[in-house]
Motif scaffolding. Structure first.
Motif: not given
Ligand code: NAD
Ligand code: TYD
Length: 349
Positions: A72-76, A109-117, A119-125, A175-181
């Motif tokens: 429904e939504h194109q999340f960036d 992760l699955n939902a983001a991958k399905a929605s973005w795969q 074009d990962y350009e400009g996307k971030k998880f 998938l363009p990911v970043v993690i912080s701890n």
């Protein structure tokens, strides 16, 4: 820019939602939260009318629902905070932590991958995690981004697992990911099951302060507002595929922290010096209690220029003042099921 923030009705999430709405009025911020006992829309009452803010009630353990939401939504971007977050509850009910923290993250992760795969350009998880994944330190040393994972509680094991899945989606699917701890957070809107707000509430009501073991365990405390600022920097400038540790070089043994808190409470409540500390009661230690957490955040400071904005003494005083002037919030969250939780956990009302 449309960002999906999960867990935005919780403690840290509500600060992150507020931070992004205040700093980026041109962004659309969707807050996805299932409103568990820890989620409270009152945490966002000051920003809920903003035109660019949307609340979505939904559960990250429902994979089909997430797929539909991402269609429904194109999340960036996604900033993922939704989790079961309390170590003591993870000892009582570990499975809930696996379901939400591990399966919920994989669903996202699955939902983001399905929605973005395409074009990962400009996307971030962006996955928000904890220093507890690194295990427990002795008297020396700090957790760096290279410290091997060694979680001990069901909570930290579930967060460690979710971190591994996030990295796997990066390494396997790109998938363009970043993690912080991050280390232990404190500040306004924290549910009074965690040490600082629990003890503020108990001092207020002259109830015993249940100190686990000898109170010698050490935690590295960070003001939640400084965490939200770090999340902003990492979301916008963090390198894809990287991990950043967040912490304020602010180690306190539990008993020293509790004594400081008691002194602040005595002053604010106009009680005699030493009055609140009389409530300290040593109780059976938490099972598997990690001795010491301490974060080396030099990578974040060096690469992205982050610095904590406030001393612990000042931040704790501001936090106490917030709880004392928000009695209605505190009463609302400690009524009902909270009473049952407290009775079960501590054996008294
Ligand atoms: P919190 O318990 O206050 O909030 C968690 C939020 O997630 C709540 O609003 C809850 O309703 C929501 N939630 C829980 N299960 C959900 C589900 N299945 N679907 C949708 N929403 C759900 O937690 P917090 O202290 O704000 O922590 C937020 C994140 O930061 C967590 O991932 C936690 O592991 C991490 N973290 C916390 C700390 C800390 O000191 N509190 C430190 C480092 C990292
Ligand atoms: P907590 O706020 O639960 O955070 P975490 O376990 O994630 O670090 O606890 C902080 C420290 O305070 C931890 O060493 C456990 C201790 N503690 C108590 O001594 N008594 C309590 O009632 C609670 C909730 C925590």
């Amino acid at each position: 820019m449309h960002i999906l923030i999960t867990g935005g009705a919780g403690f840290i999430g509500s600060h992150v939602v507020r931070h992004f709405l205040n700093h980026y009025p041109s962004y659309t911020i969707s807050n996805l939260d299932s409103l568990t006992y820890a989620g409270n829309l009152a945490n966002l009452s000051d920003v809920e009318e903003r035109q660019n803010y949307r609340f979505v009630k939904g559960d990250i353990t429902d994979g089909d629902f997430l797929m539909r939401l991402f269609e429904e939504h194109q999340f960036d971007g996604v900033i993922h905070l939704a989790a079961e977050s309390h170590v003591d509850r993870s000892i009582v009910n570990p499975t809930a932590f696996v379901v939400t923290n591990v399966m919920g993250t994989v669903n996202l992760l699955n939902a983001a991958k399905a929605s973005w795969q395409s074009d990962y350009e400009g996307k971030k998880f962006y996955h928000i995690s904890t220093d507890e994944v690194y295990g427990s330190l002795g008297s020396g040393g700090l957790f760096t981004e290279e410290t091997p994972y060694d979680p001990h509680s069901p909570y930290s094991a579930s967060k460690a697992s979710s971190d591994h899945f996030v990295r796997a989606w990066h390494d396997t699917f790109g998938l363009p990911v970043v993690i912080s701890n991050c280390s232990n957070n404190y500040g306004s809107f924290q549910f009074p099951e965690k040490l600082i707000p629990l003890f503020i509430n108990n001092i207020l009501h002259n109830k015993p302060l249940p100190v686990y073991g000898k109170g010698e365990n050490i935690r590295d405390w960070l003001w939640v507002v400084d965490h939200a600022q770090a999340i902003d920097l990492i979301y916008h400038q963090g390198k894809t595929g990287e991990t950043y540790n967040i912490g304020g070089h602010n180690e306190w043994s539990n008993i020293d922290l509790i004594r400081l808190l008691c002194r602040i409470m005595d002053t604010k409540l106009s009680r005699a010096a030493g009055e609140s500390e009389k409530l300290v009661t040593y109780v059976t230690d938490r099972a598997g209690h990690d001795l010491r957490y301490a974060i080396d955040s030099s990578k974040l400071q060096r690469e992205l220029g982050w610095v904590p904005s406030i001393t612990f003494e000042k931040g704790l005083e501001l936090t106490v003042e917030w709880y004392l002037s928000n009695g209605e919030w505190l009463n609302n969250v400690t009524s009902g099921s909270y009473q049952h939780y407290y009775e079960k956990m501590y054996g008294v009302r």
